[in-house]
Design an enzyme around this catalytic site. Structure first.
Site, PDB file in Angstrom:
ATOM      1  N   CYS A  79       0.828  -1.212   0.000  1.00 16.92           N
ATOM      2  CA  CYS A  79       0.000   0.000   0.000  1.00 16.92           C
ATOM      3  C   CYS A  79       0.867   1.269   0.000  1.00 16.92           C
ATOM      4  O   CYS A  79       1.606   1.515   0.953  1.00 16.92           O
ATOM      5  CB  CYS A  79      -0.911  -0.037   1.226  1.00 16.92           C
ATOM      6  SG  CYS A  79      -1.753   1.503   1.598  1.00 16.92           S
ATOM      7  N   CYS A  92       0.042   3.735   2.831  1.00 14.70           N
ATOM      8  CA  CYS A  92       0.545   3.173   4.093  1.00 14.70           C
ATOM      9  C   CYS A  92       2.018   3.520   4.276  1.00 14.70           C
ATOM     10  O   CYS A  92       2.462   3.855   5.374  1.00 14.70           O
ATOM     11  CB  CYS A  92       0.370   1.655   4.119  1.00 14.70           C
ATOM     12  SG  CYS A  92      -1.335   1.092   4.017  1.00 14.70           S
TER      13      CYS A  92
END
Length: 186
Positions: free
Chosen positions: A104, A107
């Site tokens: 991600c 993230c």
């Protein structure tokens, strides 16, 4: 043959000064070469012991979960086996959980900012959970739908949720949780 080391609770401590190369420091063990082990290999074997293995070495450390829990001022990687014991050990402290995945992009952007928050809020426990296949049962239990998701827990209950890479919203949620708790204590 497994090496068994029994340490009293005051002997178990986090060693942030050890060069762990992205691995989670677990405990300062005099016989361990680096004192670091991959967080994937930490497992809670009972309420009074922790098993750690590295290569052909295996350690069993008898201690309370409170001393083996998260360290203030840093982010602690958790998994499906260690999350609830650490939350329970946090007691009445606010716990902030970063639920992320390795792939991600947002993230990855939030990770250093989350670390900075852990260094700023020394009265809050900061945890991160890789929502991979191994941790799927916990991610499902916590109701993960998107990553990153930040869950703020108080007294072992989720009280606030911030989804997405919304740093300002996360800071506001942490501050609001701390303020509400402070006002209930007054």
């Amino acid at each position: 043959m497994a090496l068994r080391i029994s340490l009293s609770p005051p002997s178990i401590r986090s060693s942030p000064s050890l060069p762990c190369s992205g691995r989670q420091p677990i405990a300062a063990l005099p016989d361990a070469k680096s004192g670091c082990f991959s967080s994937k290999r930490l497992r809670v074997t009972s309420s009074r012991s922790i098993g750690v293995s590295s290569g052909n070495r295996s350690f069993k450390i008898n201690s309370s979960l409170e001393t083996a829990g998260a360290t203030v001022g840093t982010v602690t990687e958790v998994n499906k086996d260690t999350f609830w014991p650490i939350v329970n050990a946090a007691g009445d402290k606010t716990v902030v959980l970063d639920m992320y995945t390795q792939w991600c992009g947002p993230c990855k952007v939030m990770a250093p900012k989350f670390q900075e928050l852990s260094e700023k809020y020394l009265d809050v426990v900061f945890l991160k959970l890789d929502c991979n296949q191994d941790n799927k049962p916990l991610a499902k239990e916590l109701g993960i739908k998107v990553v990153p998701t930040f869950k703020i827990l108080k007294d072992k209950k989720v009280v606030k949720v911030v989804t997405g890479a919304k740093f300002d919203d996360l800071v506001l949620a942490i501050d609001a949780t701390k303020l509400v708790y402070r006002n209930t204590m007054a």
